[in-house]
Structure formats: C-alpha cells, structure tokens
Design a protein around this motif. Sequence first.
Motif, PDB file in Angstrom:
ATOM      1  N   LYS A 183       7.582 -21.301  10.169  1.00  0.00           N
ATOM      2  CA  LYS A 183       6.715 -22.461   9.989  1.00  0.00           C
ATOM      3  C   LYS A 183       5.398 -22.056   9.313  1.00  0.00           C
ATOM      4  O   LYS A 183       4.889 -22.774   8.445  1.00  0.00           O
ATOM      5  N   ALA A 184       4.859 -20.918   9.711  1.00  0.00           N
ATOM      6  CA  ALA A 184       3.616 -20.452   9.094  1.00  0.00           C
ATOM      7  C   ALA A 184       3.786 -20.334   7.581  1.00  0.00           C
ATOM      8  O   ALA A 184       2.928 -20.775   6.805  1.00  0.00           O
ATOM      9  N   GLY A 185       4.901 -19.760   7.160  1.00  0.00           N
ATOM     10  CA  GLY A 185       5.157 -19.634   5.724  1.00  0.00           C
ATOM     11  C   GLY A 185       5.260 -20.983   5.045  1.00  0.00           C
ATOM     12  O   GLY A 185       4.735 -21.183   3.940  1.00  0.00           O
ATOM     13  N   GLU A 186       5.921 -21.926   5.703  1.00  0.00           N
ATOM     14  CA  GLU A 186       6.061 -23.272   5.130  1.00  0.00           C
ATOM     15  C   GLU A 186       4.697 -23.944   4.952  1.00  0.00           C
ATOM     16  O   GLU A 186       4.511 -24.747   4.037  1.00  0.00           O
ATOM     17  N   LEU A 187       3.758 -23.620   5.828  1.00  0.00           N
ATOM     18  CA  LEU A 187       2.422 -24.220   5.755  1.00  0.00           C
ATOM     19  C   LEU A 187       1.487 -23.436   4.833  1.00  0.00           C
ATOM     20  O   LEU A 187       0.310 -23.780   4.709  1.00  0.00           O
ATOM     21  N   GLY A 188       2.009 -22.397   4.198  1.00  0.00           N
ATOM     22  CA  GLY A 188       1.203 -21.638   3.253  1.00  0.00           C
ATOM     23  C   GLY A 188       0.380 -20.531   3.863  1.00  0.00           C
ATOM     24  O   GLY A 188      -0.510 -19.978   3.213  1.00  0.00           O
ATOM     25  N   PHE A 189       0.692 -20.189   5.108  1.00  0.00           N
ATOM     26  CA  PHE A 189      -0.011 -19.090   5.779  1.00  0.00           C
ATOM     27  C   PHE A 189       0.798 -17.803   5.659  1.00  0.00           C
ATOM     28  O   PHE A 189       2.010 -17.822   5.431  1.00  0.00           O
ATOM     29  N   GLU A 190       0.100 -16.692   5.857  1.00  0.00           N
ATOM     30  CA  GLU A 190       0.748 -15.407   6.085  1.00  0.00           C
ATOM     31  C   GLU A 190       0.260 -14.873   7.427  1.00  0.00           C
ATOM     32  O   GLU A 190      -0.861 -15.153   7.843  1.00  0.00           O
ATOM     33  N   LEU A 191       1.107 -14.077   8.084  1.00  0.00           N
ATOM     34  CA  LEU A 191       0.791 -13.540   9.405  1.00  0.00           C
ATOM     35  C   LEU A 191       0.941 -12.027   9.414  1.00  0.00           C
ATOM     36  O   LEU A 191       1.784 -11.482   8.703  1.00  0.00           O
ATOM     37  N   GLN A 196     -10.018 -16.734  11.273  1.00  0.00           N
ATOM     38  CA  GLN A 196     -10.212 -16.178  12.620  1.00  0.00           C
ATOM     39  C   GLN A 196     -10.555 -17.191  13.695  1.00  0.00           C
ATOM     40  O   GLN A 196     -10.702 -16.808  14.864  1.00  0.00           O
ATOM     41  N   THR A 197     -10.685 -18.464  13.347  1.00  0.00           N
ATOM     42  CA  THR A 197     -11.089 -19.416  14.379  1.00  0.00           C
ATOM     43  C   THR A 197      -9.871 -20.114  14.985  1.00  0.00           C
ATOM     44  O   THR A 197      -8.794 -20.174  14.388  1.00  0.00           O
ATOM     45  N   SER A 198     -10.085 -20.655  16.181  1.00  0.00           N
ATOM     46  CA  SER A 198      -9.012 -21.441  16.806  1.00  0.00           C
ATOM     47  C   SER A 198      -8.658 -22.645  15.942  1.00  0.00           C
ATOM     48  O   SER A 198      -7.485 -23.017  15.840  1.00  0.00           O
ATOM     49  N   ASP A 199      -9.663 -23.237  15.307  1.00  0.00           N
ATOM     50  CA  ASP A 199      -9.378 -24.375  14.427  1.00  0.00           C
ATOM     51  C   ASP A 199      -8.414 -23.980  13.309  1.00  0.00           C
ATOM     52  O   ASP A 199      -7.534 -24.760  12.932  1.00  0.00           O
ATOM     53  N   ASP A 200      -8.582 -22.772  12.786  1.00  0.00           N
ATOM     54  CA  ASP A 200      -7.674 -22.313  11.730  1.00  0.00           C
ATOM     55  C   ASP A 200      -6.228 -22.276  12.217  1.00  0.00           C
ATOM     56  O   ASP A 200      -5.291 -22.557  11.472  1.00  0.00           O
ATOM     57  N   HIS A 201      -6.050 -21.907  13.478  1.00  0.00           N
ATOM     58  CA  HIS A 201      -4.707 -21.770  14.047  1.00  0.00           C
ATOM     59  C   HIS A 201      -4.112 -23.107  14.503  1.00  0.00           C
ATOM     60  O   HIS A 201      -2.928 -23.160  14.856  1.00  0.00           O
ATOM     61  N   GLN A 202      -4.927 -24.140  14.522  1.00  0.00           N
ATOM     62  CA  GLN A 202      -4.487 -25.383  15.183  1.00  0.00           C
ATOM     63  C   GLN A 202      -3.143 -25.936  14.674  1.00  0.00           C
ATOM     64  O   GLN A 202      -2.302 -26.332  15.492  1.00  0.00           O
ATOM     65  N   PRO A 203      -2.911 -25.973  13.355  1.00  0.00           N
ATOM     66  CA  PRO A 203      -1.602 -26.507  12.913  1.00  0.00           C
ATOM     67  C   PRO A 203      -0.432 -25.718  13.493  1.00  0.00           C
ATOM     68  O   PRO A 203       0.587 -26.300  13.888  1.00  0.00           O
ATOM     69  N   LEU A 204      -0.594 -24.407  13.546  1.00  0.00           N
ATOM     70  CA  LEU A 204       0.476 -23.583  14.118  1.00  0.00           C
ATOM     71  C   LEU A 204       0.523 -23.726  15.636  1.00  0.00           C
ATOM     72  O   LEU A 204       1.605 -23.732  16.234  1.00  0.00           O
ATOM     73  N   LEU A 209      -3.989 -14.427  11.135  1.00  0.00           N
ATOM     74  CA  LEU A 209      -3.643 -15.521  10.227  1.00  0.00           C
ATOM     75  C   LEU A 209      -4.375 -15.361   8.898  1.00  0.00           C
ATOM     76  O   LEU A 209      -5.583 -15.096   8.884  1.00  0.00           O
ATOM     77  N   PHE A 210      -3.634 -15.548   7.826  1.00  0.00           N
ATOM     78  CA  PHE A 210      -4.209 -15.424   6.480  1.00  0.00           C
ATOM     79  C   PHE A 210      -3.775 -16.607   5.624  1.00  0.00           C
ATOM     80  O   PHE A 210      -2.662 -17.126   5.782  1.00  0.00           O
ATOM     81  N   LYS A 211      -4.660 -17.008   4.724  1.00  0.00           N
ATOM     82  CA  LYS A 211      -4.299 -17.971   3.684  1.00  0.00           C
ATOM     83  C   LYS A 211      -4.989 -17.552   2.396  1.00  0.00           C
ATOM     84  O   LYS A 211      -6.199 -17.310   2.399  1.00  0.00           O
ATOM     85  N   ASP A 212      -4.217 -17.451   1.332  1.00  0.00           N
ATOM     86  CA  ASP A 212      -4.749 -17.009   0.030  1.00  0.00           C
ATOM     87  C   ASP A 212      -5.534 -15.709   0.173  1.00  0.00           C
ATOM     88  O   ASP A 212      -6.578 -15.527  -0.466  1.00  0.00           O
ATOM     89  N   GLY A 213      -5.041 -14.833   1.012  1.00  0.00           N
ATOM     90  CA  GLY A 213      -5.654 -13.521   1.172  1.00  0.00           C
ATOM     91  C   GLY A 213      -6.862 -13.480   2.082  1.00  0.00           C
ATOM     92  O   GLY A 213      -7.422 -12.411   2.329  1.00  0.00           O
ATOM     93  N   THR A 214      -7.274 -14.641   2.590  1.00  0.00           N
ATOM     94  CA  THR A 214      -8.442 -14.703   3.472  1.00  0.00           C
ATOM     95  C   THR A 214      -7.996 -14.669   4.923  1.00  0.00           C
ATOM     96  O   THR A 214      -7.088 -15.401   5.317  1.00  0.00           O
ATOM     97  N   PHE A 215      -8.639 -13.831   5.715  1.00  0.00           N
ATOM     98  CA  PHE A 215      -8.363 -13.706   7.144  1.00  0.00           C
ATOM     99  C   PHE A 215      -9.047 -14.860   7.866  1.00  0.00           C
ATOM    100  O   PHE A 215     -10.270 -14.996   7.817  1.00  0.00           O
TER     101      PHE A 215
END
Length: 115
Positions: free
Chosen positions: A22-30, A76-84, A68-74
């Motif tokens: 799911k993370a990959g589908e949402l454009g994240f990397e882990l 770090q907040t809980s808000d960033d993780h919320q969709p997952l 959690l990463f998106k476009d190479g950016t780490f």
Amino acid sequence: MDMTLGQKQRLFTTLVAQLIVKAGELGFELTFGDAYRDPRLHGPVGTKLGYGHAKSGHKNRLAVDFNLFKDGTFLQTSDDHQPLGEFWESLHPLCRWGGRFNDGNHYSIEHDGMK
Ligand SMILES: [Zn+2]
C-alpha cells in the motif's frame, strides 16, 4: 474467537506485507526501523532493559517501526504516516497505529493490552 500469540504473529507478518504494498501505491518508500526486539537485549516483556517500552509489542513480534520517504525526503511526523496508519487500522480489528499515541511510525497488533 481469541487468537493465540502465534496466530497473531503470523497474521501480523502477512498484514505488514499488505502495508508495504500500500505504501508503494501511495507513492511512499519505506525502510525498516525496529521490528522484533530480542528480550536477551531488551529484557523480557514487562522488564525495561535498554531503550524502548518495558511492555512493547516489539518483544512479541507484533510491532514494526517504518521509516517513511517520499521523493527522497524522510518524513518524520505522525501526520505524514496518517494515510498508512488509517490503512493499517482498516486491515484487522486488532491493528493499532502508533499515531494514536504519539508514535506515528509504529504499526502493531494488540496483545494482552500491549500495542
Ligand atoms: Zn515501535
């Protein structure tokens, strides 16, 4: 029906696979943070040795921390993780997301009141 610890551990591992996809589908990397915390290093359940909570789901193989990463950016907040986190909570009634207790990168299955 109550699930045994072993049943929960095996379910957890399968659900983590879904979370990663799911993370990959949402454009994240882990990347993996802590998964299992060996009681030989961290103390048995209920005992604090080193870092981490004395009663941590990590000691029962029921928790994983993801970086959690998106476009190479780490991110770090809980808000960033919320969709997952919300996806994780939707997978099973026992799934717990650490964003509910200020630990946004923590994904677990509850066991004996431990998250
Ligand atoms: Zn954790």
